[in-house]
Design an enzyme around this catalytic site. Sequence first.
Site, PDB file in Angstrom:
ATOM      1  N   HIS A 103       0.852  -1.183   0.000  1.00 34.97           N
ATOM      2  CA  HIS A 103       0.000   0.000   0.000  1.00 34.97           C
ATOM      3  C   HIS A 103       0.886   1.229   0.000  1.00 34.97           C
ATOM      4  CE1 HIS A 103      -3.422   2.603   0.755  1.00 34.97           C
ATOM      5  NE2 HIS A 103      -2.601   3.286   1.532  1.00 34.97           N
ATOM      6  N   ASP A 182     -15.202   2.904   7.333  1.00 37.46           N
ATOM      7  CA  ASP A 182     -14.156   3.781   6.818  1.00 37.46           C
ATOM      8  C   ASP A 182     -14.664   4.616   5.651  1.00 37.46           C
ATOM      9  OD1 ASP A 182     -11.365   4.747   6.584  1.00 37.46           O
ATOM     10  OD2 ASP A 182     -11.598   3.848   4.601  1.00 37.46           O
ATOM     11  N   ARG A 189     -14.269  13.029   6.868  1.00 40.28           N
ATOM     12  CA  ARG A 189     -12.968  13.661   7.149  1.00 40.28           C
ATOM     13  C   ARG A 189     -12.563  14.599   6.021  1.00 40.28           C
ATOM     14  NH1 ARG A 189      -9.378   8.836   7.438  1.00 40.28           N
ATOM     15  NH2 ARG A 189      -7.711  10.342   7.684  1.00 40.28           N
ATOM     16  N   SER A 204      -7.593   4.060   9.082  1.00 43.13           N
ATOM     17  CA  SER A 204      -8.324   4.010   7.813  1.00 43.13           C
ATOM     18  C   SER A 204      -7.619   3.058   6.838  1.00 43.13           C
ATOM     19  CB  SER A 204      -8.401   5.428   7.233  1.00 43.13           C
ATOM     20  OG  SER A 204      -8.774   5.416   5.887  1.00 43.13           O
ATOM     21  N   LYS A 208      -8.712  -1.380   6.045  1.00 38.68           N
ATOM     22  CA  LYS A 208      -8.988  -1.950   4.721  1.00 38.68           C
ATOM     23  C   LYS A 208      -7.978  -3.046   4.381  1.00 38.68           C
ATOM     24  CE  LYS A 208      -9.076   2.282   3.352  1.00 38.68           C
ATOM     25  NZ  LYS A 208      -9.180   3.628   2.882  1.00 38.68           N
TER      26      LYS A 208
HETATM   27  N1  URA Z   1      -5.766   6.760   2.458  1.00 37.82           N
HETATM   28  C1  URA Z   1      -6.744   6.152   3.160  1.00 37.82           C
HETATM   29  O1  URA Z   1      -7.249   5.110   2.769  1.00 37.82           O
HETATM   30  N2  URA Z   1      -7.145   6.724   4.308  1.00 37.82           N
HETATM   31  C2  URA Z   1      -6.620   7.862   4.779  1.00 37.82           C
HETATM   32  O2  URA Z   1      -7.018   8.314   5.822  1.00 37.82           O
HETATM   33  C3  URA Z   1      -5.601   8.484   4.032  1.00 37.82           C
HETATM   34  C4  URA Z   1      -5.202   7.912   2.867  1.00 37.82           C
END
Ligand code: URA
Length: 446
Positions: A103, A182, A189, A204, A208
Amino acid sequence: MGLRSRRNHNKVAILSSSVEPFAAVEIIAAKRDRNELTDTQIDWVVDAYTRGVVADEQMSALLMAILLNGMNSREISRWTSAMINSGERMNWSKLDRKTADKHSTGGVGDKITLPLAPLVAACGGAVPQLSGRGLGHTGGTLDKLESIPGWRASLSNDEMLKVLQDTGAVICAAGAGLAPADKKLYALRDVTATVEAIPLIASSIMSKKIAEGTSALVLDVKTGSGAFMSDPAKAAELARTMVKLGTDAGVNTRALVTAMDVPLGLTAGNALEVRESVEVLAGGGPADVVALTILLAREMIDAAGIVGKDPEVALKDGSAMDHWRRMISAQGGDPDAALPVAREQQVITAHESGTITTMDAMKVGVSAWRLGAGRSKQGEKVQAGAGIELHAKPGDYIKAGAPLMTLHTDEPARFERAIEALAGAVTIIEGGTVNRLPLVVERILG
Ligand code: URA
């Protein structure tokens, strides 16, 4: 007697399901006053917000209190678990290979996922990569791949498993069932200036990635002007927080903090970045993209305990390219189709001769975005061919009048604002020296 007691039990169940155990305002006040939230408060508030019981304005206040007053590691871990528990958890135990994912926190020209996923597949791994779309100045992997004619981002869970089984890699959109808390929180957010809080970013991303079910995870945490966390110390703190969350959840997690002070590679924009990724898979491509792709592939292979081909070999012998072609075809894409090209181009030339000493990633990213490569609100369409092609990078010597970059867009009216964004983006100094971040700033193991 039996019947009666059952009736009473039902009555209690109905009553207790309609009475919430907490009031959101008490939880907001607790965080406002710098108190720790309990596990049960966190479980409830995340669940109740997902169910629509806690209102947006209450969650906004709580998010701002978290941004200002922080959360300790127990709170972050519980918040992450509550978000995971809001949806499904994927399971790849039917696969005969080990899973590894990467990621990136996102940056300008960061197309690494495209060559990396088929490369790790060619080395013997399985890469279940759930990706997102771009918002703002950083591009999104799905937007890039959608510039390939026919390629489809949305797959059912069964389709994902089949593509992964057949080709060793799948890159697709996360379904609505994955960490729905999320999705709601991130949208909130975004409009309440509460994105930039380490506990919220870490939970967050990791909710995932943990729900995605990979057994090994490598985080590429970007730092520098084009990154979320421009300060390397903050980027390292985010990386450590995420590595701990992953490790505690049983995912073999590690992180590289990498440079995003200068755009990665020579392109920023959807189809332009696909073209550059294919060059890397063909054994060519810009040195920084190749180096980072190989580095991350080796980390993924090592973290997952995969015994297979070395990534450098797999790029040279064509096996990574074979996996790319199969992965693209399996999702309806035509790997041989011509990529879209923007209708208009404008070349920007160097004003003076000298060494390029800086090239601000953020300014290049904003310019590419204004050309139509990115979106400013969710759901907007992006232009496949729009973006920026760089002809020189920091460290290169350039002569006055020589091409520095080419801007691409379908709408020439966009050039003016895109050029405005580039003001001060590049410094050229005769005899100047380059002062930039190393490609890998820090490595953090779980
Ligand atoms: N990417 C995400 O999935 N969440 C965040 O809070 C910031 C970047």
